[in-house]
Scaffold this active site. Structure first.
Site, mmCIF file in Angstrom:
data_model
loop_
_atom_site.group_PDB
_atom_site.id
_atom_site.type_symbol
_atom_site.label_atom_id
_atom_site.label_comp_id
_atom_site.label_asym_id
_atom_site.label_seq_id
_atom_site.Cartn_x
_atom_site.Cartn_y
_atom_site.Cartn_z
ATOM 1 C CD GLU A 105 1.976 -5.423 5.687
ATOM 2 O OE1 GLU A 105 2.781 -6.350 5.969
ATOM 3 O OE2 GLU A 105 1.116 -5.520 4.800
ATOM 4 C CD GLU B 163 -2.468 -7.522 3.368
ATOM 5 O OE1 GLU B 163 -2.185 -6.341 3.086
ATOM 6 O OE2 GLU B 163 -3.006 -7.853 4.435
ATOM 7 C CB ALA C 219 -0.895 -0.011 1.229
ATOM 8 N N GLY D 71 0.607 -4.908 1.151
ATOM 9 C CA GLY D 71 -0.651 -4.913 0.407
ATOM 10 C C GLY D 71 -0.511 -5.554 -0.967
HETATM 11 C C1 HXC Z 1 5.054 4.331 -1.310
HETATM 12 C C2 HXC Z 1 6.914 3.335 -2.210
HETATM 13 C C3 HXC Z 1 6.563 2.101 -1.638
HETATM 14 C C4 HXC Z 1 5.368 2.044 -0.871
HETATM 15 C C5 HXC Z 1 8.424 1.852 -2.711
HETATM 16 N N1 HXC Z 1 8.076 3.142 -2.861
HETATM 17 N N2 HXC Z 1 7.516 1.195 -1.957
HETATM 18 N N3 HXC Z 1 6.170 4.446 -2.044
HETATM 19 N N4 HXC Z 1 4.652 3.191 -0.737
HETATM 20 N N5 HXC Z 1 4.931 0.913 -0.315
HETATM 21 C C6 HXC Z 1 8.775 4.183 -3.611
HETATM 22 C C7 HXC Z 1 10.026 4.665 -2.859
HETATM 23 O O1 HXC Z 1 9.675 5.619 -1.892
HETATM 24 C C8 HXC Z 1 10.831 5.266 -3.985
HETATM 25 O O2 HXC Z 1 10.295 6.519 -4.333
HETATM 26 C C9 HXC Z 1 10.529 4.323 -5.154
HETATM 27 O O3 HXC Z 1 9.294 3.672 -4.822
HETATM 28 C C10 HXC Z 1 11.599 3.258 -5.339
HETATM 29 O O4 HXC Z 1 11.808 2.595 -4.120
HETATM 30 P P1 HXC Z 1 13.266 2.447 -3.407
HETATM 31 O O5 HXC Z 1 13.029 2.231 -1.982
HETATM 32 O O6 HXC Z 1 14.146 3.554 -3.831
HETATM 33 O O7 HXC Z 1 13.779 1.097 -4.106
HETATM 34 P P2 HXC Z 1 14.727 -0.008 -3.487
HETATM 35 O O8 HXC Z 1 15.881 0.611 -2.768
HETATM 36 O O9 HXC Z 1 15.020 -0.946 -4.606
HETATM 37 O O10 HXC Z 1 13.854 -0.766 -2.382
HETATM 38 C C11 HXC Z 1 12.734 -1.484 -2.761
HETATM 39 C C12 HXC Z 1 11.910 -1.897 -1.493
HETATM 40 C C13 HXC Z 1 11.564 -0.611 -0.692
HETATM 41 C C14 HXC Z 1 12.719 -2.838 -0.646
HETATM 42 C C15 HXC Z 1 10.647 -2.579 -2.003
HETATM 43 O O11 HXC Z 1 11.043 0.388 -1.575
HETATM 44 C C16 HXC Z 1 10.570 -0.829 0.417
HETATM 45 O O12 HXC Z 1 10.922 -1.342 1.457
HETATM 46 N N6 HXC Z 1 9.310 -0.426 0.189
HETATM 47 C C17 HXC Z 1 8.272 -0.506 1.196
HETATM 48 C C18 HXC Z 1 7.782 -1.900 1.345
HETATM 49 C C19 HXC Z 1 6.685 -1.987 2.441
HETATM 50 O O13 HXC Z 1 6.976 -1.690 3.603
HETATM 51 N N7 HXC Z 1 5.483 -2.386 2.054
HETATM 52 C C20 HXC Z 1 4.359 -2.452 2.969
HETATM 53 C C21 HXC Z 1 3.603 -1.145 2.974
HETATM 54 S S1 HXC Z 1 2.311 -1.132 4.191
HETATM 55 P P3 HXC Z 1 11.219 7.835 -4.334
HETATM 56 O O14 HXC Z 1 10.264 8.937 -4.707
HETATM 57 O O15 HXC Z 1 11.776 7.938 -2.961
HETATM 58 O O16 HXC Z 1 12.258 7.552 -5.353
HETATM 59 C C22 HXC Z 1 1.082 -2.053 3.502
HETATM 60 C C23 HXC Z 1 -0.143 -2.183 4.374
HETATM 61 C C24 HXC Z 1 -1.250 -2.869 3.658
HETATM 62 O O17 HXC Z 1 1.177 -2.521 2.437
HETATM 63 C C25 HXC Z 1 -2.509 -2.730 4.452
HETATM 64 C C26 HXC Z 1 -3.754 -2.916 3.639
HETATM 65 C C27 HXC Z 1 -4.086 -1.878 2.650
#
Ligand code: HXC
Length: 259
Positions: free
Chosen positions: A133, A113, A67, A110
């Site tokens: 998360e 999911e 998400a 998400g």
């Molecule tokens: C918003 C995101 C994002 C996310 C990546 N980006 N994941 N933006 N929400 N979930 C954006 C980054 O901010 C970045 O933007 C660009 O995408 C590229 O990501 P990087 O981090 O630079 O890439 P990398 O170093 O290769 O790392 C990849 C990654 C990391 C390991 C996947 O991005 C990451 O950890 N993402 C978050 C994963 C996460 O925690 N997901 C769960 C979210 S909570 P910029 O503008 O900075 O370049 C969830 C709750 C669900 O899903 C509940 C129900 C709806």
């Protein structure tokens, strides 16, 4: 319909619609618009008689990295409640036609999911699954604790959701979360092949099989068995059941009418 973050291609193969999440710079992070559009695309696929099976995909680097954290970061609990984002997820869950997730790269939070909401998952060998998360102070909210646990069992579900680590596709295959793992250059093609096979089956039977198998997850066993039985009887009201059984007996290929 025009989509901001999706590419939708009906009939890429007979009966197969592809819905591609297209927000590559953000690794396909699922903001509200993306979720709304996926719901709209699947509702349209359900209404399209020519569509028999959907492939939902992202790109090679990411199916979806979760998400959209930036969209949620400052929200209060009441704001999250009022946004009612899960209404959009419910629309996806209620899709009647089979949906196959073609997954490569990051399939997280998400995103994982969303893949689990689909009926089958075909993954590339570079796909990584996780529920990270916990690393950002929250927890899976779109069915992850339920569907992951049912699919892979308590021990591994706990490890995935409590550590937030990413797990390779091969491990998820062994755990029963996904259907198959193929070389990265083939995963999309492989999902299309599977969709094409299902698209040739009798559509009423396909719909009721999907509904019945989902009932095994969503209801108690008694209720699930009852629903399965009723749907089984209902299929005997279709021309396709008559045609299918006649074709078997007569040793010929069945011709499905969807009636
Ligand atoms: C918003 C995101 C994002 C996310 C990546 N980006 N994941 N933006 N929400 N979930 C954006 C980054 O901010 C970045 O933007 C660009 O995408 C590229 O990501 P990087 O981090 O630079 O890439 P990398 O170093 O290769 O790392 C990849 C990654 C990391 C390991 C996947 O991005 C990451 O950890 N993402 C978050 C994963 C996460 O925690 N997901 C769960 C979210 S909570 P910029 O503008 O900075 O370049 C969830 C709750 C669900 O899903 C509940 C129900 C709806």
């Amino acid at each position: 319909m025009e989509y901001q973050f999706l590419l939708v291609k009906p009939n890429v193969r007979p009966g197969v619609t592809v819905v591609q999440i297209n927000r590559p710079k953000e690794l396909n992070a699922l903001n509200r618009t993306v979720m709304e559009e996926i719901g709209a695309a699947l509702t349209a696929a359900d209404a399209d008689e020519a569509c028999r099976c959907v492939v939902l995909t992202g790109n090679e680097r990411a199916f979806a990295a979760g998400a959209d954290i930036k969209e949620m970061a400052d929200a209060s609990a009441v704001e999250m409640l009022n946004r009612d984002q899960f209404a959009r997820w419910e629309i996806i869950r209620k899709t009647k036609k089979p949906v196959i997730a073609a997954v490569s790269g990051f399939c997280l939070g998400g995103g994982c999911e969303l893949a689990m909401l689909c009926d089958m998952i075909v993954a590339s060998e570079s796909a990584q699954f996780g529920q990270p998360e916990v690393n950002i102070g929250v927890m899976p909210g779109a069915g992850g604790t339920q569907r992951l646990t049912k699919a892979v069992g308590k021990a591994l579900a706990m490890e995935i959701a409590l550590t937030g680590r990413f797990f390779p596709a091969q491990k998820m295959l062994e755990a029963g979360l996904i259907n198959r793992v193929v070389p990265t250059e083939l995963y999309f093609q492989e999902a299309i092949k599977l969709a094409e096979e299902i698209a040739q089956k009798p559509p009423v039977a396909v719909r009721l099989i999907k509904e019945s198998i989902n009932a095994a997850f969503e209801t108690h066993l008694d209720e699930g068995l009852m629903r399965e039985r009723k749907n089984f009887y209902l299929l005997f009201a279709t021309e396709d059941q008559k045609e299918g059984m006649a074709a078997f007996v007569e040793k010929r290929k069945a011709e499905w009418k969807g009636k």
